[in-house]
Design a protein around this motif. Structure first.
Motif, short mmCIF file in Angstrom:
data_model
loop_
_atom_site.label_atom_id
_atom_site.label_comp_id
_atom_site.label_asym_id
_atom_site.label_seq_id
_atom_site.Cartn_x
_atom_site.Cartn_y
_atom_site.Cartn_z
N LEU A 82 114.80 -13.80 -35.03
CA LEU A 82 114.38 -13.10 -34.25
C LEU A 82 112.97 -12.63 -34.46
O LEU A 82 112.04 -12.58 -33.90
N ASP A 83 112.72 -12.38 -35.77
CA ASP A 83 111.50 -11.92 -36.43
C ASP A 83 110.65 -13.01 -36.29
O ASP A 83 109.41 -12.76 -35.86
N ALA A 84 110.72 -14.28 -36.57
CA ALA A 84 110.19 -15.25 -36.51
C ALA A 84 109.74 -15.71 -35.13
O ALA A 84 108.39 -16.03 -34.78
N ALA A 85 110.72 -15.59 -34.18
CA ALA A 85 110.46 -15.97 -32.78
C ALA A 85 109.44 -14.96 -32.37
O ALA A 85 108.65 -15.17 -31.32
N SER A 86 109.69 -13.61 -32.35
CA SER A 86 108.78 -12.60 -32.02
C SER A 86 107.37 -12.74 -32.39
O SER A 86 106.39 -12.29 -31.75
N ARG A 87 107.40 -13.09 -33.67
CA ARG A 87 105.73 -13.34 -34.14
C ARG A 87 105.48 -14.29 -33.67
O ARG A 87 104.04 -14.29 -32.93
N ALA A 88 105.92 -15.64 -33.34
CA ALA A 88 105.30 -16.86 -32.65
C ALA A 88 104.95 -16.23 -31.32
O ALA A 88 104.03 -16.88 -30.61
N ALA A 89 105.81 -15.50 -30.53
CA ALA A 89 105.40 -14.99 -29.18
C ALA A 89 104.35 -14.15 -29.06
O ALA A 89 104.03 -13.70 -28.27
N GLY A 90 103.89 -13.42 -30.28
CA GLY A 90 102.94 -12.52 -30.23
C GLY A 90 103.43 -11.22 -30.08
O GLY A 90 102.68 -10.19 -29.66
N ILE A 91 104.53 -10.98 -30.29
CA ILE A 91 105.17 -9.60 -29.79
C ILE A 91 105.54 -8.53 -31.15
O ILE A 91 106.01 -8.98 -32.21
N ASP A 92 104.72 -7.41 -31.09
CA ASP A 92 104.79 -6.48 -32.09
C ASP A 92 106.42 -6.10 -32.07
O ASP A 92 107.08 -5.93 -31.31
N PRO A 93 106.83 -5.99 -33.31
CA PRO A 93 108.22 -5.44 -33.71
C PRO A 93 108.48 -4.17 -32.94
O PRO A 93 109.65 -3.74 -32.61
N SER A 94 107.40 -3.33 -33.09
CA SER A 94 107.66 -1.91 -32.42
C SER A 94 107.16 -1.74 -30.71
O SER A 94 107.66 -0.83 -30.28
N ALA A 95 107.01 -2.94 -30.22
CA ALA A 95 106.75 -2.94 -28.93
C ALA A 95 107.80 -2.69 -27.93
O ALA A 95 109.00 -3.24 -27.93
#
Length: 114
Positions: A82-95
């Motif tokens: 999930l961390d890798a996918a959210s990084r690739a999608a440009g989503i901040d983990p705290s968003a």
């Protein structure tokens, strides 16, 4: 009918092309307006066969459990993936879920569906 009424009436009349002449229109207050044109895509962003999975991801994300979108999804998706996918999608983990743009949702889903 006085002259002001005649001017307002004239301003409402459309020319033969169906357009109002902006030089004749006197608006009492500034008005913002837009025309929204919606067209169906030739190919959907999410194929029909994957739509149920996509909707499930969105439903889980909107539960709000955990506070952020990523935290909500971590209950169902392994952390590193999930961390890798959210990084690739440009989503901040705290968003928060409401701040994630539609294109980021699609990108996140595509990353997770791989």
């Amino acid at each position: 009918m006085d002259q002001a009424d005649e001017q307002r009436l004239a301003a409402r009349r459309a020319d033969p092309g169906g357009h109002h002449r902006p030089t004749r229109v006197r608006s009492g207050a500034p008005v913002d307006a837009a025309i929204l044109r919606i067209r169906r895509r030739e190919e959907p962003l999410v194929p029909d066969r994957l739509l149920d999975d996509y909707r499930e991801m969105v439903d889980i994300g909107f539960t709000g459990l955990g506070g952020s979108l990523v935290a909500s999804l971590k209950r169902h998706v392994p952390g590193r993936r999930l961390d890798a996918a959210s990084r690739a999608a440009g989503i901040d983990p705290s968003a928060l879920v409401g701040s994630v743009r539609p294109d980021q949702w699609i990108s996140l889903y595509r990353q997770l569906a791989m």
